[in-house]
Design an enzyme around this catalytic site. Structure first.
Site, short mmCIF file in Angstrom:
data_model
loop_
_atom_site.label_atom_id
_atom_site.label_comp_id
_atom_site.label_asym_id
_atom_site.label_seq_id
_atom_site.Cartn_x
_atom_site.Cartn_y
_atom_site.Cartn_z
CG ASP A 154 -0.26 -0.44 2.50
OD1 ASP A 154 0.91 -0.07 2.70
OD2 ASP A 154 -0.89 -1.15 3.30
CG ASN A 203 -8.88 -1.47 11.66
OD1 ASN A 203 -7.88 -2.07 11.24
ND2 ASN A 203 -9.47 -0.51 10.96
CG HIS A 239 -5.83 -2.54 8.59
ND1 HIS A 239 -6.03 -1.22 8.94
CD2 HIS A 239 -4.50 -2.75 8.72
CE1 HIS A 239 -4.87 -0.67 9.26
NE2 HIS A 239 -3.92 -1.59 9.13
CD GLU A 285 -8.81 0.94 7.37
OE1 GLU A 285 -8.69 -0.01 8.16
OE2 GLU A 285 -8.35 2.06 7.61
#
Length: 243
Positions: A69, A138, A140, A145
């Site tokens: 990313d 979270n 990911h 996400e």
């Protein structure tokens, strides 16, 4: 021997198996960023720099990697971007050609079009052979996400407040300075890798790791749980993450 030493030795063996066999003898490496990866890259660089000059030359000639990313809205030279991170921690110490270390275009005006081009470039290079992953607070992987389906291709994503807060350290602690958008490889590209290595360290990740390990089947609200469907996943944890 600690986690980074063992995993770096595995990565070294993987790279040695293709070094000297000509360009693209191995499928591309899938690389991750973040504080979790810094000691791993440091250890890997130390091991690779012990190779002979001829071996290092062959490694540089055959290197091909794709990062998971990159933020959108940063210049290519921005020290807070992942291109700068990869240059500092891997490319510069090893003398890798920048053209062989691929990242999404952080300057793209059209994020979706840039994501599509990046995914297509990876496909032309044969897809990921060995993929490194960190685990977000979270759940990911990459910047996928929650919630996230397993067939999601490389795409532009709006980062959640939790992710921006987690990554604020690179931006002098300012959550507001963290870009709101990024390009990430999707679960589709990640799950097509031949082998996947999920690296989880530190007490801050113990809660989400416990939730992940308790699952019997994937949960779209925890993107990393799609790794449960892959036949060759290695989980690397330190004692703090397992606390």
């Amino acid at each position: 021997m600690d986690l980074c030493a063992v995993l770096a030795a595995h990565l070294e063996r993987h790279l040695r198996s293709g070094s000297g066999q000509g360009p693209r003898s191995l499928k591309p490496l899938g690389l991750a960023t973040g504080r979790t990866m810094e000691p791993l890259y440091r250890t890997l660089v130390e091991r690779l720099l012990s190779w002979s000059a001829d071996e290092l030359e062959a490694l540089r000639a055959s290197w091909c990697s794709f990062n998971l990313d990159e933020y959108l809205g940063l210049s290519a030279e921005d020290p807070r971007g992942y291109r700068a991170y990869m240059t500092q921690h891997l490319a510069a110490p090893l003398g890798l050609p920048q053209s062989a270390v691929h990242l999404p275009d952080s300057t793209a005006a059209d994020g979706q079009a840039a994501a599509r081009r990046y995914g297509e470039q990876l496909t032309r290079c044969g897809g990921i052979g060995l993929q490194l992953l960190g685990l977000g607070s979270n759940g990911h992987v990459g910047f996928n996400e929650p919630p996230c389906p397993p067939d999601q291709h490389c795409h532009e994503v709006v980062l959640t407040p939790a992710t921006r807060h987690q990554n604020a350290a690179l931006f002098d602690g300012s959550v507001e300075a963290v870009p709101q958008r990024a390009i990430t490889l999707g679960l589709r590209e990640i799950l097509e890798a031949a082998e996947i290595h999920l690296v989880v360290t530190g007490t801050a990740k113990s809660g989400i790791l416990k939730r992940l390990l308790a699952l019997k089947e994937p949960d779209p609200s925890l993107p990393a749980s799609w790794l449960l469907t892959h036949p060759n996943v290695w989980l690397w944890c330190d004692a703090a993450a397992l606390a």
